[in-house]
Design a protein around this motif. Structure first.
Motif, PDB file in Angstrom:
ATOM      1  N   GLY A 108       0.815  -1.210   0.000  1.00 34.93           N
ATOM      2  CA  GLY A 108       0.000   0.000   0.000  1.00 34.93           C
ATOM      3  C   GLY A 108       0.849   1.259   0.000  1.00 34.93           C
ATOM      4  N   ASP A 109       0.199   2.395  -0.278  1.00 37.60           N
ATOM      5  CA  ASP A 109       0.925   3.673  -0.356  1.00 37.60           C
ATOM      6  C   ASP A 109       1.599   4.042   0.961  1.00 37.60           C
ATOM      7  OD1 ASP A 109       0.134   3.966  -2.982  1.00 37.60           O
ATOM      8  OD2 ASP A 109      -1.605   5.226  -2.508  1.00 37.60           O
ATOM      9  N   ASP A 110       1.100   3.496   2.080  1.00 39.21           N
ATOM     10  CA  ASP A 110       1.690   3.835   3.375  1.00 39.21           C
ATOM     11  C   ASP A 110       3.143   3.382   3.471  1.00 39.21           C
ATOM     12  OD1 ASP A 110       0.076   1.395   3.222  1.00 39.21           O
ATOM     13  OD2 ASP A 110       0.816   0.944   5.224  1.00 39.21           O
ATOM     14  N   TYR A 111       3.503   2.333   2.736  1.00 43.12           N
ATOM     15  CA  TYR A 111       4.890   1.862   2.767  1.00 43.12           C
ATOM     16  C   TYR A 111       5.846   2.844   2.103  1.00 43.12           C
ATOM     17  CZ  TYR A 111       3.617  -2.748   4.568  1.00 43.12           C
ATOM     18  OH  TYR A 111       3.172  -3.776   5.368  1.00 43.12           O
ATOM     19  N   ASP A 112       5.288   3.762   1.284  1.00 43.71           N
ATOM     20  CA  ASP A 112       6.149   4.765   0.652  1.00 43.71           C
ATOM     21  C   ASP A 112       6.826   5.657   1.690  1.00 43.71           C
ATOM     22  OD1 ASP A 112       5.457   3.794  -1.818  1.00 43.71           O
ATOM     23  OD2 ASP A 112       3.994   5.368  -2.267  1.00 43.71           O
ATOM     24  N   LEU A 113       6.228   5.745   2.880  1.00 45.56           N
ATOM     25  CA  LEU A 113       6.814   6.569   3.934  1.00 45.56           C
ATOM     26  C   LEU A 113       8.140   6.008   4.423  1.00 45.56           C
ATOM     27  CD1 LEU A 113       3.644   7.444   6.074  1.00 45.56           C
ATOM     28  CD2 LEU A 113       4.601   8.656   4.097  1.00 45.56           C
ATOM     29  N   LEU A 114       8.379   4.732   4.156  1.00 40.48           N
ATOM     30  CA  LEU A 114       9.638   4.110   4.567  1.00 40.48           C
ATOM     31  C   LEU A 114      10.729   4.248   3.508  1.00 40.48           C
ATOM     32  CD1 LEU A 114       8.203   0.780   6.055  1.00 40.48           C
ATOM     33  CD2 LEU A 114       9.199   2.666   7.362  1.00 40.48           C
ATOM     34  N   LYS A 115      10.342   4.671   2.306  1.00 43.97           N
ATOM     35  CA  LYS A 115      11.309   4.681   1.202  1.00 43.97           C
ATOM     36  C   LYS A 115      12.455   5.674   1.364  1.00 43.97           C
ATOM     37  CE  LYS A 115       8.569   2.537  -2.431  1.00 43.97           C
ATOM     38  NZ  LYS A 115       8.035   2.641  -3.807  1.00 43.97           N
ATOM     39  N   PRO A 116      12.253   6.855   2.011  1.00 48.37           N
ATOM     40  CA  PRO A 116      13.421   7.721   2.215  1.00 48.37           C
ATOM     41  C   PRO A 116      14.542   7.016   2.964  1.00 48.37           C
ATOM     42  CG  PRO A 116      11.410   8.948   2.622  1.00 48.37           C
ATOM     43  CD  PRO A 116      11.004   7.505   2.446  1.00 48.37           C
ATOM     44  N   TRP A 117      14.200   6.064   3.811  1.00 46.97           N
ATOM     45  CA  TRP A 117      15.197   5.303   4.555  1.00 46.97           C
ATOM     46  C   TRP A 117      15.532   3.982   3.861  1.00 46.97           C
ATOM     47  CZ3 TRP A 117      13.809   2.261   9.609  1.00 46.97           C
ATOM     48  CH2 TRP A 117      14.941   1.572  10.068  1.00 46.97           C
ATOM     49  N   LEU A 118      14.521   3.204   3.504  1.00 44.48           N
ATOM     50  CA  LEU A 118      14.745   1.841   3.016  1.00 44.48           C
ATOM     51  C   LEU A 118      14.840   1.735   1.504  1.00 44.48           C
ATOM     52  CD1 LEU A 118      12.322  -0.122   5.380  1.00 44.48           C
ATOM     53  CD2 LEU A 118      14.718   0.482   5.752  1.00 44.48           C
ATOM     54  N   GLY A 119      14.588   2.846   0.802  1.00 46.86           N
ATOM     55  CA  GLY A 119      14.650   2.790  -0.650  1.00 46.86           C
ATOM     56  C   GLY A 119      13.693   1.732  -1.195  1.00 46.86           C
ATOM     57  N   ASN A 120      14.105   1.070  -2.255  1.00 46.43           N
ATOM     58  CA  ASN A 120      13.307  -0.017  -2.817  1.00 46.43           C
ATOM     59  C   ASN A 120      13.892  -1.356  -2.380  1.00 46.43           C
ATOM     60  OD1 ASN A 120      11.219   1.301  -4.328  1.00 46.43           O
ATOM     61  ND2 ASN A 120      12.783   1.956  -5.786  1.00 46.43           N
ATOM     62  N   GLY A 121      14.010  -1.509  -1.054  1.00 47.61           N
ATOM     63  CA  GLY A 121      14.470  -2.782  -0.510  1.00 47.61           C
ATOM     64  C   GLY A 121      13.382  -3.827  -0.590  1.00 47.61           C
TER      65      GLY A 121
END
Length: 515
Positions: A108-121
């Protein structure tokens, strides 16, 4: 004057038209979901948005559980977040349809909030990239590799015992907050097994460990504040700048470890330890013993036609750091909490440990772990009541038909594992701590998707065996020496269901030596 009046009239018409268009669009959207159970439609335009925003994280968790109570027979309902419909489903058959899919794997879009840290892991990627990454990372968790990690896990568990005893020496009658202790031991383990770095998290607070712990709180706060989802706005605010500074610390740490590991592999020199020479950030001691996750990942990277870039490699390591310590530490905290409230079951654990180990202090090994059948059921029952991954989301990439319900492409669906695990339609008296629910005779007719603490299907947790091994080693090490008693009961304790199910207060436990 006439021109001004004409302009104002035109603007009013545009505004009215925009409002009418929005209302009509919302009406059409709601008609598509009219046959779904509606838990609380809220206002016509903004849904339940403001109601949830003003609640505390604990109150939102209680709201979620209350929704399950209202719709437990249907196992599905719609929540309106602004004008957006979010479909919650917790019926095992519905979970199976989504989780088993090899197409609807997009988070879901909520996981995008982790991307600044986790990138596309591995946690946040999707499509062909995710399949590529999973294929590359999967072999690094082979059971033969887990055996060598057990050495590190036991060493760190022994340090944990010293930390508990040190706190008890100050006041043996005072309860101890178990959560920080278990968080730090999990951090020690994941840092050494993932990157080969001993950060001594249990003995000292470092810039890295503090940043890692703060990231969870900052991300949770952002998740429940809709206007924080706008990147340019969030990162221009003090809270966004604070999160960015923590991300910079974490990225610098991981990048330095990767570079040092690569230099070590290139030189192929035999040494026992290499000290960090960077004055800005201390990465601790890099130890060479067994291969770590990073070694194995670099090995796999050499053998593929599409290797990870430096940023992708860092994203995978950062993802493992995030997924490999919070989830496990909270799971162990809840085991001690529940055993500290259920003395009959705790006594069975002590009896089993006595049968396996006697009065010896010998380190635990893989053979011993396989004998701990009751402890295994205790962990399973804990993960039923307090699943570490309490909520999973998906954004559908194709239409889905579930009984009489049709979910269109691009619909956001929430798979609340916490609801599934506590649904009294499946689990009678769901808050009762009963490890024997997982005896073979009691599990044989149960839908396998009624219990999914590590998710299921293609996107199941790649590190679940590692996590279970770690939990058994640490919990066994503690319970061979101590009996535990919780200060609060399950109906008193506060907790928050977000990306990880975590306590919302101290988990105070009395540790009493057995000898």
């Amino acid at each position: 004057m006439d021109l001004i009046f004409l302009i104002l009239c035109t603007l009013c018409i545009i505004v009215i038209f925009a409002i009418l268009s929005l209302v009509y669009e919302q009406y059409v959207t709601r008609q598509k979901f009219k046959n779904f159970p509606q838990i609380d439609e809220g206002s016509f335009i903004i849904g339940s948005t403001f109601e949830l925003i003003k609640q505390s994280p604990y109150e939102r968790t209680k709201w979620m559980i209350s929704c399950m109570e209202k719709t437990r027979k249907e196992g599905i309902f719609v929540q309106w977040f602004g004008t957006m419909p979010i479909v919650w489903m917790f019926k095992p058959e519905y979970l199976e349809h989504i989780l088993h899919s090899t197409v609807n794997i997009t988070k879901g879009d909520d996981y995008d909030l982790l991307k600044p840290w986790l990138g596309n892991g591995l946690l946040t990627s999707t499509g062909q990239q995710w399949f590529h990454d999973r294929k590359l990372i999967g072999p690094t968790f082979h059971f033969t590799i887990l055996d060598q990690f057990a050495v590190t896990q036991f060493e760190k568990a022994e340090i944990l015992l010293k930390c508990i005893e040190k706190k008890r020496e100050k006041n043996p009658e005072k309860p101890i907050d178990a959560c920080p202790l278990l968080t730090n031991v999990a951090l020690d383990i994941i840092c050494e097994t993932a990157m080969g770095v001993d950060i001594h998290a249990q003995e000292n607070e470092t810039e890295y460990t503090l940043a890692l712990q703060e990231m969870s709180d900052l991300t949770l706060d952002r998740f429940f504040t809709p206007w924080y989802w706008i990147d340019w706005l969030y990162f221009s605010l003090p809270v966004g700048k604070k999160l960015k500074s923590k991300i910079d610390i974490l990225h610098k740490f991981t990048t330095e470890v990767i570079n040092k590991k690569r230099a070590e592999r290139q030189s192929q020199s035999d040494y026992t330890e290499v000290k960090n020479v960077d004055d800005d950030i201390d990465i601790g001691t890099v130890r060479r013993r067994e291969k770590q996750f990073l070694d194995l990942l670099l090995d796999q990277n050499k053998e593929t036609d599409t290797p990870f870039t430096d940023d992708e490699l860092r994203s995978q390591v950062d993802t493992l750091m995030f997924a490999g310590h919070d989830t496990t530490s909270y799971a162990m905290t809840w085991v001690l909490f529940l055993l500290g409230n259920n003395f009959e079951q705790q006594e069975k654990v002590h009896k089993e440990l006595k049968e396996v180990f006697g009065d010896s202090d010998t380190p635990i090994n893989a053979k011993d772990l396989s004998k701990l059948k009751y402890l295994d059921r205790v962990i399973k029952e804990t993960l039923r009541i307090f699943p570490s991954a309490a909520i999973i989301s998906r954004k559908l990439v194709e239409d889905v038909k579930l009984d009489k319900y049709t979910l269109a492409k691009d619909t956001t669906v929430i798979l609340p594992i916490l609801m599934t695990h506590r649904n009294p339609e499946i689990w009678p008296d769901p808050l009762k701590f009963d490890p024997d629910r997982f005896l073979p005779e009691n599990s044989k007719d149960r839908n396998p998707y009624a219990y999914v603490p590590f998710s299921a299907g293609p996107r199941n947790c790649v590190g679940q065996k590692f996590a279970l091994q770690e939990q058994k080693i640490i919990l066994t090490t503690i319970l061979r020496k101590y009996k535990v008693k919780s200060v609060k009961t399950i109906d008193m304790v506060k907790y928050v269901a977000s990306v990880v199910l975590r306590p919302d207060e101290e988990i105070l436990i009395h540790f009493t030596p057995k000898k």
